[in-house]
Design a protein around this motif. Sequence first.
Motif, PDB file in Angstrom:
ATOM      1  N   ASN A   1       0.801  -1.222   0.000  1.00 14.15           N
ATOM      2  CA  ASN A   1       0.000   0.000   0.000  1.00 14.15           C
ATOM      3  C   ASN A   1       0.837   1.276   0.000  1.00 14.15           C
ATOM      4  OD1 ASN A   1      -2.280  -1.925   1.631  1.00 14.15           O
ATOM      5  ND2 ASN A   1      -3.020  -0.530   0.049  1.00 14.15           N
TER       6      ASN A   1
ATOM      7  N   LEU B   1       1.973   1.808  -3.455  1.00 21.49           N
ATOM      8  CA  LEU B   1       0.936   1.854  -4.486  1.00 21.49           C
ATOM      9  C   LEU B   1       0.617   3.301  -4.876  1.00 21.49           C
ATOM     10  CD1 LEU B   1      -0.895   0.009  -6.146  1.00 21.49           C
ATOM     11  CD2 LEU B   1      -2.640   0.272  -4.374  1.00 21.49           C
TER      12      LEU B   1
ATOM     13  N   LEU C   1      -1.043  -6.224  -0.591  1.00 21.03           N
ATOM     14  CA  LEU C   1      -1.874  -5.118  -0.135  1.00 21.03           C
ATOM     15  C   LEU C   1      -2.604  -5.520   1.142  1.00 21.03           C
ATOM     16  CD1 LEU C   1      -3.371  -4.128  -3.609  1.00 21.03           C
ATOM     17  CD2 LEU C   1      -1.376  -3.127  -2.448  1.00 21.03           C
TER      18      LEU C   1
ATOM     19  N   GLU D   1      -7.038   2.198   1.822  1.00 22.33           N
ATOM     20  CA  GLU D   1      -5.912   2.861   1.164  1.00 22.33           C
ATOM     21  C   GLU D   1      -5.817   2.451  -0.299  1.00 22.33           C
ATOM     22  OE1 GLU D   1      -2.263   2.317   3.258  1.00 22.33           O
ATOM     23  OE2 GLU D   1      -3.117   2.883   5.202  1.00 22.33           O
ATOM     24  N   THR D   2      -6.133   1.181  -0.574  1.00 24.10           N
ATOM     25  CA  THR D   2      -6.108   0.721  -1.975  1.00 24.10           C
ATOM     26  C   THR D   2      -7.133   1.483  -2.795  1.00 24.10           C
ATOM     27  OG1 THR D   2      -5.410  -1.486  -1.257  1.00 24.10           O
ATOM     28  CG2 THR D   2      -6.343  -1.291  -3.459  1.00 24.10           C
TER      29      THR D   2
ATOM     30  N   SER E   1      -6.008   5.060  -3.485  1.00 21.14           N
ATOM     31  CA  SER E   1      -4.960   5.158  -4.512  1.00 21.14           C
ATOM     32  C   SER E   1      -5.548   5.036  -5.906  1.00 21.14           C
ATOM     33  CB  SER E   1      -3.909   4.061  -4.302  1.00 21.14           C
ATOM     34  OG  SER E   1      -3.278   4.200  -3.048  1.00 21.14           O
TER      35      SER E   1
ATOM     36  N   ILE F   1      -8.474  -7.041  -7.321  1.00 18.07           N
ATOM     37  CA  ILE F   1      -7.571  -6.967  -6.156  1.00 18.07           C
ATOM     38  C   ILE F   1      -7.745  -8.221  -5.296  1.00 18.07           C
ATOM     39  CG2 ILE F   1      -7.297  -4.467  -6.032  1.00 18.07           C
ATOM     40  CD1 ILE F   1      -9.631  -4.313  -4.154  1.00 18.07           C
TER      41      ILE F   1
ATOM     42  N   ASN G   1      -5.459 -10.677  -1.919  1.00 18.78           N
ATOM     43  CA  ASN G   1      -4.716  -9.800  -1.025  1.00 18.78           C
ATOM     44  C   ASN G   1      -5.359  -9.929   0.357  1.00 18.78           C
ATOM     45  OD1 ASN G   1      -2.681  -8.021  -2.604  1.00 18.78           O
ATOM     46  ND2 ASN G   1      -4.519  -8.002  -3.882  1.00 18.78           N
TER      47      ASN G   1
END
Length: 790
Positions: free
Chosen positions: A380, A383, A405, A410-411, A414, A426, A429
């Motif tokens: 993260n 990223l 991640l 936070e993902t 971003s 994703i 993770n």
Amino acid sequence: QTKCKSRTACMWQVCAIYIVLATNLSEEQVPKQACPSCDATQLCNCSSMGLDFIPQGLTGKITVLNLAHNRITHIRSEDLQQAVNLRALLLQSNKISLIDEDSFLSLGKLELLDLSNNSLAHLSPVWFEHLFSLQHLHLQGNSYRDLGEISPFSSLRNLSSLRLGNPWFSTIRQGNFEGIELLDKLWIDGANLTQYEPGSLTSIKKINHMIINLRNTNLFPAIVSDLVHSVVWLEVRDIKLETVETSLVQNSTLPFRMRKLTFKDSSVTDQYISRILVLLKEITSLQEIEAIDCVLQGKGSWNMEEIKSSGQSFVQTVSLINIIIPNFHLFFDLDGIQSQVTNLKRLTIASSKVFMVPCRLARYFSSLLYLDFHDNLLVNNRLSETICKYAWPSLQTLNLSQNSLKSLKETANSITHLRKLINLDISQNNFGEIPDVCEWPRTLKYLNLSSTQIPKLTTCIPSSLEVLDVSANNLREFGLQLPFLKELYLAKNQLKTLPGAAPIPNLVAMSVRRNRLNGFSREEFESFKKMELLDASNNNFICSCEFLAFIQHEARIAQVLVGWPDRYICDSPLSVRGAQVGAVHLSLMECHRSLVVSLICVLVFLVILILVALSYKYHAFWYLSMTWAWLQAKRKPKRAPAKDICYDAFVSYSENDSDWVENIMVRELEQACPPFRLCLHKRDFVPGKWIVDNIIDSIEKSHKTLFVLSEHFVQSEWCKYELDFSHFRLFDENNDAAILVLLEPIQSKAIPKRFCKLRKIMNTKTYLEWPLEEEKQEMFWENLKEALKS
């Protein structure tokens, strides 16, 4: 029989006869190896049976003959002569070194011939002359060093795939491939190829996919130059690319056909990369470059000026999978490569330990639509550098699965920079938790959150989604409002029921396989108005009557359920566990228990009603009363003591005959000298006492029982009961205790059958008849008195 003219002539004759006999004996002693599966089937499998030669007796019935992994060394002319309908002949992994020229003469229908991994030292065009239907020919793994002076394949006009080469294969000459115009796949094992005559492969007009193992770098430009007009996809393996100066398209004219170039299990140096990136631009048709399991020897010290000055690349797709860089810690940041990536549409860098892309480089991928970073080391806090502001401005699909991640929030933050993002993966993770609210790109329609350890679903999931995958997350419920959702994947969770249809009204496809579903109802199924595919396989279905009735009679089930009926198995009840849901049929009692019980109750009531009616008609209650009376009588002493005898006779008579009994018989007997004491029910029964007890007690206290028989007696219900109550005991003990008086003639047949004892007495004993003549009445009374005294 003839005599020899000389000793020498006889000796020669004996030798000749011996040689002939020895030859015949040796032929008879050759074992006739056979394959039992070739007797009468079309598919004959004789692989791995230790055969030394092709079995005898092959017929035209056989279409597939598998003789792989045996010890066959020689294919003779007569071995396959009768197998005229053979479509596939598998002879790989034997020891074949010799093939007679006309061995395949009768195989005009053969489509697949596999001679790989044998000991053929040369290839003869004569073998294949009559194989007009052959489409697939495998010749790799033998010991030939070249393909001969002329093409062995000149007669194979329908050939689609060809595999050849071996560790000793060293030479390819012009004319080796004459006769072949179109190939779907060509595989050449040329790991030790040392000589290639330019133009050798140009006779083949089109090859969809060619694979060549090539270690000799010097031959690479000439081979590519020959193939650039014919091969759509060229895959080069095991090559070590170090230096190259020659053009890849020398003396070649447009148009080119090559669209994809793959390097696999190869290694490349910094110097070669700089040069190859320039040379590949000459192939104007090339759109995709792929490197799989390759090693990059260097540190990124590429000649960026030369690369930049050579102009823009036509390549739109680059895939780098499992790339190893031994000196990764010294690797440059590829500053200067920006000019070569602006037109790139698709980029895959997978399984290569990538942990970030510098922001200044990421911003140059202005045309990139597809980016795949799966199975890397993205985290993260890096990223935000990889997906910085203005980076990847055209990106529509992003794959970040199987990275490191940790924070879903936070993902999401971003990824908000990607204003055109539609598809996001994703999965795999370890997020562990999910926030209540997240910020996503408004354009996002496809989201894969499978195997991310999230315990539940919240409004963090964007409502704009059309496809959502949250498989393998241990979810127990689904209740999100996703009005645009069309596909939902919930496999490998803990759901016990189908999600409600109201929050996802536009759902077209759903997967809930491997959950904890016990079943679903017609209402749940039909509530999804637009459902076209439902995968509910591999659940623990309770095969209840309601579930079976719905799922076996719903017309759309076979079209909608994925994997029906094979993967829909009953878990309970125990009697049908392991059976397919579609094949189970429960009994009426199991499915309609309350209805069956109700029907049984109704039937029992009707039976009772019928029995009561029949009992009334056929005097069943009377029989029961008699049985009870008999039981009561049996419990009393068999005969009363003499001191308890109070009457000379108990009189049983009809009320219609009471005038004769009370006015004539009683006066005559009770006024006799000595008088007889009679027991009459009107006079002597104890008031208030049960009739049965009165009758039994009166009979017990009487010396005799006097029956006054008449038509009225037989037809009287009262007399019937009285007679039966009395005869149970008296007649069982002593038939002499009964005196029968007939007031009028009566036939024994007129007596009801249930008075069987009375009928028997009338048939076996004398009874007194009341005479109408007065002169005979005196005698009647005398006889009656004598009977009472006896």
